[in-house]
Design a protein around this motif. Structure first.
Motif, short mmCIF file in Angstrom:
data_model
loop_
_atom_site.label_atom_id
_atom_site.label_comp_id
_atom_site.label_asym_id
_atom_site.label_seq_id
_atom_site.Cartn_x
_atom_site.Cartn_y
_atom_site.Cartn_z
N ALA A 75 0.82 -1.21 0.00
CA ALA A 75 0.00 0.00 0.00
C ALA A 75 0.86 1.26 0.00
CB ALA A 75 -0.93 -0.01 1.21
N VAL A 76 1.91 1.29 0.81
CA VAL A 76 2.77 2.48 0.84
C VAL A 76 3.51 2.63 -0.48
CG1 VAL A 76 4.76 3.58 1.95
CG2 VAL A 76 3.04 2.43 3.35
N LEU A 77 4.01 1.55 -1.02
CA LEU A 77 4.71 1.63 -2.31
C LEU A 77 3.76 2.14 -3.40
CD1 LEU A 77 6.78 -1.70 -2.33
CD2 LEU A 77 7.63 0.61 -1.93
N ALA A 78 2.54 1.63 -3.42
CA ALA A 78 1.57 2.07 -4.42
C ALA A 78 1.27 3.55 -4.29
CB ALA A 78 0.28 1.26 -4.30
N SER A 79 1.25 4.07 -3.06
CA SER A 79 0.98 5.49 -2.86
C SER A 79 2.07 6.38 -3.42
CB SER A 79 0.80 5.79 -1.36
OG SER A 79 2.05 5.77 -0.68
N ARG A 80 3.26 5.81 -3.62
CA ARG A 80 4.39 6.54 -4.22
C ARG A 80 4.62 6.14 -5.68
NH1 ARG A 80 3.47 7.54 1.14
NH2 ARG A 80 4.96 9.05 1.95
N GLY A 81 3.76 5.30 -6.22
CA GLY A 81 3.91 4.86 -7.59
C GLY A 81 5.11 3.95 -7.81
N ILE A 82 5.49 3.21 -6.78
CA ILE A 82 6.66 2.33 -6.86
C ILE A 82 6.19 0.89 -6.98
CG2 ILE A 82 8.72 1.48 -5.67
CD1 ILE A 82 8.84 4.19 -4.22
N THR A 83 6.75 0.17 -7.92
CA THR A 83 6.45 -1.25 -8.09
C THR A 83 7.72 -2.06 -7.87
OG1 THR A 83 4.75 -0.76 -9.75
CG2 THR A 83 5.59 -3.02 -9.67
N LEU A 84 7.64 -3.04 -6.99
CA LEU A 84 8.76 -3.93 -6.72
C LEU A 84 8.32 -5.38 -6.93
CD1 LEU A 84 10.32 -2.53 -3.38
CD2 LEU A 84 11.12 -2.15 -5.73
N PRO A 85 9.27 -6.28 -7.18
CA PRO A 85 8.91 -7.70 -7.24
C PRO A 85 8.35 -8.15 -5.89
CG PRO A 85 11.14 -7.32 -8.07
CD PRO A 85 10.70 -6.04 -7.45
N GLU A 86 7.46 -9.13 -5.91
CA GLU A 86 6.89 -9.63 -4.66
C GLU A 86 7.95 -10.27 -3.78
OE1 GLU A 86 3.62 -10.08 -2.96
OE2 GLU A 86 3.63 -8.18 -4.03
N GLY A 87 8.78 -11.08 -4.37
CA GLY A 87 9.78 -11.79 -3.60
C GLY A 87 9.18 -12.95 -2.84
N SER A 88 9.90 -13.40 -1.81
CA SER A 88 9.51 -14.56 -1.02
C SER A 88 9.55 -14.21 0.46
CB SER A 88 10.48 -15.71 -1.30
OG SER A 88 10.44 -16.68 -0.28
N PRO A 89 8.73 -14.87 1.29
CA PRO A 89 8.81 -14.62 2.74
C PRO A 89 10.20 -14.87 3.31
CG PRO A 89 6.82 -15.83 2.22
CD PRO A 89 7.63 -15.80 0.96
N ASP A 90 11.01 -15.65 2.59
CA ASP A 90 12.37 -15.95 3.05
C ASP A 90 13.40 -14.93 2.58
OD1 ASP A 90 11.49 -18.32 4.30
OD2 ASP A 90 11.68 -19.44 2.42
N ASP A 91 12.96 -13.89 1.86
CA ASP A 91 13.90 -12.88 1.39
C ASP A 91 14.63 -12.23 2.55
OD1 ASP A 91 13.23 -13.32 -1.21
OD2 ASP A 91 12.24 -11.41 -1.55
N PRO A 92 15.93 -11.96 2.38
CA PRO A 92 16.67 -11.25 3.45
C PRO A 92 16.20 -9.81 3.52
CG PRO A 92 18.03 -11.46 1.49
CD PRO A 92 16.80 -12.28 1.24
N PRO A 93 16.40 -9.15 4.67
CA PRO A 93 15.97 -7.76 4.82
C PRO A 93 16.63 -6.80 3.83
CG PRO A 93 16.42 -8.74 6.96
CD PRO A 93 16.91 -9.71 5.93
#
Length: 251
Positions: A75-93
């Protein structure tokens, strides 16, 4: 009858949101979100030359509060017009993915929790004790995967008959708030119907979930969202502290 009077005998179960209702960890979440998004937006601006609006407290209440963690990131990314890959729950920080950013925020939250600990609101403990005295079944219904750790840190593990947290909701494929499904599942686990259950929430999304699920009573706890906003989302009663529900209770 005062606005905060509750006829507890009409209900079998009481469903508590955690952060901001039982424990003051909403403030810890707010700080963790702010730290993560401030750093991310600064780095993003330096990388692509776009000047993004800074992350503020308003973003927390509008896009994040009460939602599952990754939904808040989206939601925050969308409010700034930013699109990122979803990734995985195991993604590192460090990963620049939706789930990587969510895990980065969680890392900040965990660090603060381990360093500072958490103490439950005294008024919330007072209400919990009163409800135990009345023989009510109690559950925590939180969007946070950290809920069990927060409950343990506050010394309240033995006070709840069931804990619905973000990880369990994902395992059960239950949509998060503002959908009512997690509250409904908790009520069922306690052997109660929605109509015979009370929802206590400080977030607009949580109050909306209680109203959407047609729960017997939806109580808004104003920790910053605003009494009018909570009523507008469907709260039957709004209090500033849960001790008010003991002083005003009857039945």
């Amino acid at each position: 009858m005062p606005d905060t009077a509750v006829e507890w005998d009409r209900y079998d179960a009481v469903l508590f949101d955690l952060d901001g209702v039982v424990t003051p960890t909403a403030e810890v979440h707010m700080h963790a979100w702010e730290a993560m998004f401030t750093a991310f937006l600064t780095e993003r601006s330096a990388h692509d030359g776009t000047v993004y609006p800074p992350y503020t407290e308003r973003d927390y209440f509008e896009y994040v509060d009460g939602k599952p963690r990754y939904d808040g990131v989206r939601a925050v990314l969308a409010s700034r017009g930013i699109t990122l890959p979803e990734g995985s729950p195991d993604d590192p920080p460090t990963a620049e993915t939706v789930m990587g950013l969510g895990n980065r925020k969680n890392e900040a939250f965990t660090t603060i929790l381990e360093t500072d600990g958490v103490v439950a609101y005294p008024g919330s403990v007072t209400l919990i004790e009163e409800l135990h005295r009345r023989g009510k079944k109690l559950a925590v219904v939180s969007s946070s995967r950290n809920a069990p750790a927060v409950i343990a840190a506050a010394g309240l593990t033995g006070d709840f008959d069931f804990v619905m947290h973000g990880g369990l909701a994902a395992e059960l494929h239950l949509p998060g708030k503002p959908a009512p499904d997690t509250f409904g599942h908790a009520a069922e686990e306690l052997g109660a119907t929605n109509e015979r259950s009370v929802v206590l929430e400080d977030a607009i999304n949580g109050v909306a979930a209680g109203r959407a699920g047609h729960f017997g009573l939806v109580i808004g706890v104003d920790r910053g969202a605003g009494a009018d906003a909570l009523r507008g989302a469907g709260a039957d009663v709004v209090v500033g502290d849960l001790a008010e529900l003991v002083a005003g209770s009857r039945g």
